[in-house]
Motif scaffolding. Structure first.
Motif, mmCIF file in Angstrom:
data_model
loop_
_atom_site.group_PDB
_atom_site.id
_atom_site.type_symbol
_atom_site.label_atom_id
_atom_site.label_comp_id
_atom_site.label_asym_id
_atom_site.label_seq_id
_atom_site.Cartn_x
_atom_site.Cartn_y
_atom_site.Cartn_z
ATOM 1 N N GLN A 32 0.855 -1.182 0.000
ATOM 2 C CA GLN A 32 0.000 0.000 0.000
ATOM 3 C C GLN A 32 0.890 1.231 0.000
ATOM 4 O OE1 GLN A 32 -2.867 0.343 3.174
ATOM 5 N NE2 GLN A 32 -3.595 2.339 2.483
ATOM 6 N N LEU A 33 0.802 2.017 -1.067
ATOM 7 C CA LEU A 33 1.552 3.258 -1.198
ATOM 8 C C LEU A 33 0.576 4.415 -1.123
ATOM 9 C CD1 LEU A 33 3.895 2.247 -4.173
ATOM 10 C CD2 LEU A 33 4.423 2.190 -1.726
ATOM 11 N N SER A 34 0.826 5.338 -0.194
ATOM 12 C CA SER A 34 -0.080 6.467 0.018
ATOM 13 C C SER A 34 0.637 7.775 -0.283
ATOM 14 C CB SER A 34 -0.595 6.481 1.463
ATOM 15 O OG SER A 34 -1.295 5.296 1.755
ATOM 16 N N THR A 35 -0.135 8.751 -0.725
ATOM 17 C CA THR A 35 0.411 10.061 -1.043
ATOM 18 C C THR A 35 -0.569 11.151 -0.615
ATOM 19 O OG1 THR A 35 1.039 11.539 -2.871
ATOM 20 C CG2 THR A 35 -0.511 9.786 -3.379
ATOM 21 N N ILE A 36 -0.035 12.339 -0.319
ATOM 22 C CA ILE A 36 -0.911 13.453 0.025
ATOM 23 C C ILE A 36 -1.563 14.040 -1.230
ATOM 24 C CG2 ILE A 36 0.402 14.046 2.093
ATOM 25 C CD1 ILE A 36 1.640 16.365 0.496
ATOM 26 N N GLN A 47 -5.132 1.322 -8.366
ATOM 27 C CA GLN A 47 -5.532 2.417 -7.495
ATOM 28 C C GLN A 47 -6.727 1.989 -6.673
ATOM 29 O OE1 GLN A 47 -6.313 6.085 -9.562
ATOM 30 N NE2 GLN A 47 -6.980 7.171 -7.713
ATOM 31 N N GLU A 48 -6.645 2.177 -5.338
ATOM 32 C CA GLU A 48 -7.746 1.790 -4.464
ATOM 33 C C GLU A 48 -8.575 2.998 -4.037
ATOM 34 O OE1 GLU A 48 -8.147 -1.533 -1.163
ATOM 35 O OE2 GLU A 48 -6.953 0.153 -0.421
ATOM 36 N N THR A 49 -7.916 4.090 -3.666
ATOM 37 C CA THR A 49 -8.611 5.328 -3.300
ATOM 38 C C THR A 49 -7.949 6.469 -4.060
ATOM 39 O OG1 THR A 49 -7.198 5.936 -1.439
ATOM 40 C CG2 THR A 49 -8.997 4.375 -0.995
ATOM 41 N N ASN A 92 -5.942 8.512 -2.970
ATOM 42 C CA ASN A 92 -4.577 8.713 -2.480
ATOM 43 C C ASN A 92 -3.771 7.431 -2.336
ATOM 44 O OD1 ASN A 92 -6.416 10.815 -0.560
ATOM 45 N ND2 ASN A 92 -4.782 11.724 -1.785
ATOM 46 N N ASP A 93 -4.316 6.281 -2.698
ATOM 47 C CA ASP A 93 -3.653 5.003 -2.390
ATOM 48 C C ASP A 93 -3.480 4.121 -3.621
ATOM 49 O OD1 ASP A 93 -3.365 5.124 0.558
ATOM 50 O OD2 ASP A 93 -5.552 5.271 0.476
ATOM 51 N N VAL A 97 -2.363 0.069 -4.348
ATOM 52 C CA VAL A 97 -2.252 -1.194 -3.616
ATOM 53 C C VAL A 97 -1.956 -2.332 -4.585
ATOM 54 C CG1 VAL A 97 -3.863 -0.420 -1.816
ATOM 55 C CG2 VAL A 97 -4.725 -1.708 -3.797
#
Length: 270
Positions: free
Chosen positions: A54-58, A95-97, A99-100, A102
């Protein structure tokens, strides 16, 4: 990292620092190791235990292009930057959301990120060329390096960087301007400049990408001595002595309370 209770520096050398992470409830084996290597085109995390990625970004994720093959994704953000994600495991990335990013399956081995383009400053054709150039080094992970210096004359020395790697292939690294100015030897068959990869700006100037397991160059050495190459003028010597005297007046005459550090202790003695 999510699920990791603590981290520490597990190793280091002249060109790198490796940080290890332990999962909650474990006491010894590192779940993830991150080799931070100077000049690496990728930031790499090595998963020693399987885990869902899971990679998240602002920033908002605008698109995820997986057309370059399994375990590979080109991610475009609303900040204008474009990133390449490469996984050693042949997994599906999506892409899951907003900002995410996965993975549908657990990952194991290296997960790597590289900046393709920043703030929309490259054309689509240039971005594609950069991605393809980066992918030539997808299977080799720099994990450290050594530096050796050999004097070949009174005023010249031979400098060598040897990169330590994991996997197969030749590492893709960035050179700084002072490396580029020294005419790195290209006698080695594995060294070549890679100008398809976009140059990135740093506080020291633009970085240029190169493939090579070893960098070697000759530098002209500056003479060292106790006196400067340009002697002080008589006026400067007088002024310097005046300043030392002014500093000395502010110091105590009690020898038991003299400064402990060498700089101010030297002034006290003067």
């Amino acid at each position: 990292m999510p699920g990791c209770s603590r981290h520490w520096v597990s190793s280091y050398d002249p060109l790198s620092v490796t940080v290890s992470y332990i999962q909650n409830g474990q006491t010894s084996d590192a779940a993830v190791t991150v080799p931070l290597v100077r000049g690496s085109a990728f930031v790499s995390a090595i998963f020693n235990q399987s885990a869902r990625l899971q990679l998240s970004t602002i920033h908002a994720v605008l698109s995820v292009d997986t057309s370059y093959g399994p375990g590979t994704a080109v991610v475009r953000l609303n900040s204008g930057s474009v990133w390449l994600v490469v996984c050693e495991s042949s997994i599906n990335i999506r892409q899951e959301t907003v900002n995410d990013i996965v993975s549908d399956e657990p990952v194991c081995g290296a997960v790597r990120l590289a900046l393709v383009s920043n703030a929309g400053c490259s054309s689509v054709a240039d971005e594609n060329a950069t991605v393809l150039a980066l992918l030539t080094a997808r299977d080799v992970v720099p994990v450290g390096g050594s530096v050796s210096i050999e004097a070949i004359a009174d005023d010249k020395a031979n400098f060598t960087f040897c990169w330590k790697t994991r996997g197969s292939g030749t590492p893709l690294m960035y050179t700084l301007p002072h490396h580029q100015m020294t005419s790195i030897s290209q006698d080695s068959s594995d060294f070549r400049w890679v100008d398809e990869v976009a140059e990135h700006w740093t506080s020291r100037g633009r970085m240029r990408a190169a493939l090579g397991c070893q960098w070697q160059w000759i530098e002209q050495l500056e003479p060292l001595g106790f006196s400067g190459q340009t002697p002080l003028s008589d006026e400067a010597v007088v002024r310097l002595r005046q300043l030392v005297a002014i500093d000395a007046q502010s110091l105590t005459s009690d020898k038991h309370s003299l400064p402990q550090d060498p700089y101010f202790f030297g002034k006290a003695l003067a």
